[in-house]
Design an enzyme around this catalytic site. Structure first.
Site: not given
Length: 192
Positions: A76-79, A117, A145, A147
């Site tokens: 995940c690019e956010h976390h 995704q 996920h 996250c």
């Protein structure tokens, strides 16, 4: 990939959370993390043209081709936490097919990056559409996920499903339903 910079950053993170970066269990951790990122994010270094390697063949076949249950692992690019699951990919050839092993490799090309995704699903579909110029492409991705499971809402069984439908799969409901029926047959719940 700049392994030395990643190692230094991991040392800084370990120090910042109050760990002793010199203790026995952590001495090699920065190196191990850097090597795991090198593997987990290999999609940035894959050449899409080399990946296909001339494995596109002329055929007189125009029926649906499906490769289902392709396992994938992404971050995940956010976390920067992992997400993983299955991809189901179909296309209807115009006059060309791609070697069977290339479809899972295309999934890896886009999953082995910092991702969301939704984007990954679209990238797989659009790449096949450009390379094969088929009558249609369909991609459905199911993911778990970390996250969402380990932090935040902490929903262990929640899974995400995304789809991209191009050409005949978008325009023709019966074509789309044939694909969805095929991938739902014998499908098991995602789990670890």
């Amino acid at each position: 990939m700049d392994i030395d910079t990643i190692e230094a950053a991991v040392k800084n993170i370990l120090s910042a959370i109050g760990e002793d970066v010199e203790r026995e269990g952590l001495e090699r951790t920065p190196h191990r993390v850097a090597n795991s990122y090198n593997e987990l994010l290999a999609g940035y270094r894959m050449d899409p043209r080399e990946l296909i390697n001339d494995a596109i063949f002329d055929v007189a076949y125009d029926q649906m081709v499906i490769v289902r249950d392709i396992e994938f692992y992404s971050m995940c690019e956010h976390h920067m936490l992992p997400f993983m699951g299955r991809a189901h990919v179909a296309y209807i050839p115009s006059d060309k097919v791609i070697g069977l092993s290339k479809i899972p490799r295309i999934v890896d090309l886009f999953s082995r990056r910092l991702q969301v995704q939704e984007r990954m699903t679209t990238q797989i579909a659009e790449y096949l559409d450009v390379v094969l110029k088929p009558k249609g492409v369909a991609v459905v991705v199911e993911g778990l996920h970390m996250c969402m499971m380990l932090r935040g809402v902490k929903k262990h069984d929640a899974r995400m499903t995304t789809s991209a439908m191009l050409g005949a799969f978008r325009k023709d409901i019966s074509t789309r339903m044939e694909f969805l029926d095929n991938i739902s047959r014998g499908a098991e719940k995602l789990h670890f």
